[in-house]
Write an enzyme that holds these catalytic residues in place. Structure first.
Site, mmCIF file in Angstrom:
data_model
loop_
_atom_site.group_PDB
_atom_site.id
_atom_site.type_symbol
_atom_site.label_atom_id
_atom_site.label_comp_id
_atom_site.label_asym_id
_atom_site.label_seq_id
_atom_site.Cartn_x
_atom_site.Cartn_y
_atom_site.Cartn_z
ATOM 1 N N HIS A 66 0.908 -0.798 -0.191
ATOM 2 C CA HIS A 66 0.077 -0.035 -0.084
ATOM 3 C C HIS A 66 1.032 1.123 -0.097
ATOM 4 C CE1 HIS A 66 -0.170 1.347 4.634
ATOM 5 N NE2 HIS A 66 -0.129 -0.001 4.499
ATOM 6 N N ASP A 177 5.984 2.869 6.987
ATOM 7 C CA ASP A 177 4.356 2.117 6.685
ATOM 8 C C ASP A 177 4.225 2.818 6.102
ATOM 9 O OD1 ASP A 177 2.003 0.834 6.824
ATOM 10 O OD2 ASP A 177 1.524 1.768 8.810
ATOM 11 N N GLU A 207 -4.973 1.947 2.429
ATOM 12 C CA GLU A 207 -5.091 0.758 2.983
ATOM 13 C C GLU A 207 -5.833 0.652 4.763
ATOM 14 O OE1 GLU A 207 -3.213 -2.432 5.957
ATOM 15 O OE2 GLU A 207 -3.659 -0.546 5.589
ATOM 16 N N GLU A 208 -4.832 2.309 5.139
ATOM 17 C CA GLU A 208 -5.280 2.600 6.886
ATOM 18 C C GLU A 208 -6.202 3.134 6.497
ATOM 19 O OE1 GLU A 208 -2.372 2.448 8.466
ATOM 20 O OE2 GLU A 208 -0.780 2.353 7.259
ATOM 21 N N ASP A 230 4.623 -5.262 3.686
ATOM 22 C CA ASP A 230 3.942 -4.111 4.119
ATOM 23 C C ASP A 230 4.764 -4.532 5.606
ATOM 24 O OD1 ASP A 230 2.383 -1.840 5.652
ATOM 25 O OD2 ASP A 230 0.709 -2.924 5.760
ATOM 26 N N HIS A 318 3.506 4.376 12.699
ATOM 27 C CA HIS A 318 1.983 4.847 12.588
ATOM 28 C C HIS A 318 2.119 6.786 13.568
ATOM 29 C CE1 HIS A 318 -1.509 3.309 11.160
ATOM 30 N NE2 HIS A 318 -0.366 2.617 10.518
HETATM 31 ZN ZN LIG Z 1 0.567 -0.470 7.230
#
Ligand SMILES: [Zn+2]
Length: 349
Positions: A66, A177, A207-208, A230, A318
């Site tokens: 992603h 990420d 994706e998130e 990922d 994140h």
């Molecule tokens: Zn991810």
């Protein structure tokens, strides 16, 4: 195979803005660097970039990585020009205190600061309180009139942090990420030559916020097997018990056994472990009962696709100080490469 990943590409990828739903800068860059290596490149209605490379068999291997990153969306501008926002994807508001962002406006990006009341004017009770997104705002350092003329609700704000290599082969940046996974897949497209499988390298969107791009991309491809690249949490830090680490930095590619959305097909799981052991690829088993990634959507597409998540361990995931180990990125690349090239020729699912 000689292994030589060009980490300057990872640097460029992390520095591009690409919050869920606004992945265009990442997509444009990938299209530009990968077109010379691909048999075809197309973008679907959701914004997924689908890069195809023909194999020597009639079997199709789908890779997903992603492109999107977590970030903020402006939803209110107050009378003094301070911006209120909502989060896009899962962000712990505590990680936003005293950080810089880049607000993506119609006139280009503007530097913004998420301030915090200094210790001089707060009490101990103030500092003990949980921080919520509603407590935070972005300061653009501009008069209200100028902010109102430039920024609109719906504009995105990207976390701002430079890419740094540090320590013992570590990288710290925002958006690792999943630009780390995107980087592995981009390098794979460049490296594979006459692979056994027809390779669909899909750089997915959103994706998130719920595996949205992967859902439609997988629907449009007749995949025999799929691998999703990922990042995943590495909780190998003080305050966490070893049984809660999920993965650890420097211990190699994470092969998913189970997460909140998938249980890996047993034959595929064993085959990937065997490739690692044959090729001396460092591996760890990822079990993440609270995590998920594109594999969750892909394995349930059509009548089902045997799918495994290959994960790059990431500390502080994140946040804008995500950390990955370059050696883990290399091991993830090597496993993906061997699997596509000929390591899964005899896979019978
Ligand atoms: Zn991810």
């Amino acid at each position: 195979m000689e292994l030589k990943l060009d980490f300057s590409i990872l640097k460029t990828l992390t520095e591009l803005p690409g919050i869920s739903g606004r992945e265009n800068a990442v997509r444009r860059y990938l299209k530009e660097i990968l077109s010379p290596y691909a048999d075809s490149v197309r973008t679907d209605a959701m914004g997924n970039l689908i890069v195809f490379k023909k194999g020597t068999s009639s079997k199709n291997l789908l890779f997903c990585a992603h492109m999107d990153e977590v970030g903020l969306m402006i939803h209110h501008i107050d009378e003094r020009g301070f911006l209120r926002f909502v989060t896009v994807g899962g962000i712990d508001p505590r990680t936003l205190l005293a950080q810089r962002v880049r607000v993506q406006t119609k006139n280009g990006p503007l530097l913004g600061v998420i301030g915090t009341k200094p210790a001089h004017i707060t009490t101990e009770a103030d500092r003990a309180k949980a921080v919520g997104v509603k407590d935070l705002c972005i300061d653009l350092g501009l008069p209200a009139q100028q902010v109102l003329a430039t920024v609109e609700p719906g504009d995105f704000a990207v976390l701002d942090r430079s890419y740094e290599e540090f320590g013992d082969g570590m990288v710290c940046a925002k958006a690792l990420d999943n630009r780390a996974g995107v980087f592995v897949l981009a390098e794979l497209v460049k490296a594979i030559q006459k692979p056994f499988y027809n390779v669909y390298a899909v750089f997915t969107v959103q994706e998130e916020v719920g595996l949205r791009g992967a859902t439609t991309a997988a629907f449009g491809i007749e995949a025999d097997v799929a691998l999703c690249l990922d990042t995943t949490g590495a909780a190998d830090i003080p305050g966490c018990a070893p049984q809660d680490y999920i993965t650890a930095l420097g211990k190699g590619v994470g092969i998913t056994a189970l997460d909140a959305r998938t249980i890996t097909h047993p034959v595929l799981f064993e085959t990937l472990k065997t490739i690692c052991d044959k090729c001396a690829i460092r591996r760890q088993i990822r079990i993440a009962p609270r995590g998920g990634n594109d594999a969750g959507a892909v394995h349930l597409s059509k009548t089902g696709v045997p799918t495994c998540g290959l994960s790059i361990p990431t500390r502080n995931i994140h946040s804008n100080v995500e950390i990955v180990c370059k050696a883990d990125v290399e091991q993830t690349f090597r496993l993906a490469y061997e699997a596509a090239q000929n390591g899964m020729e005899n896979l019978t699912l």
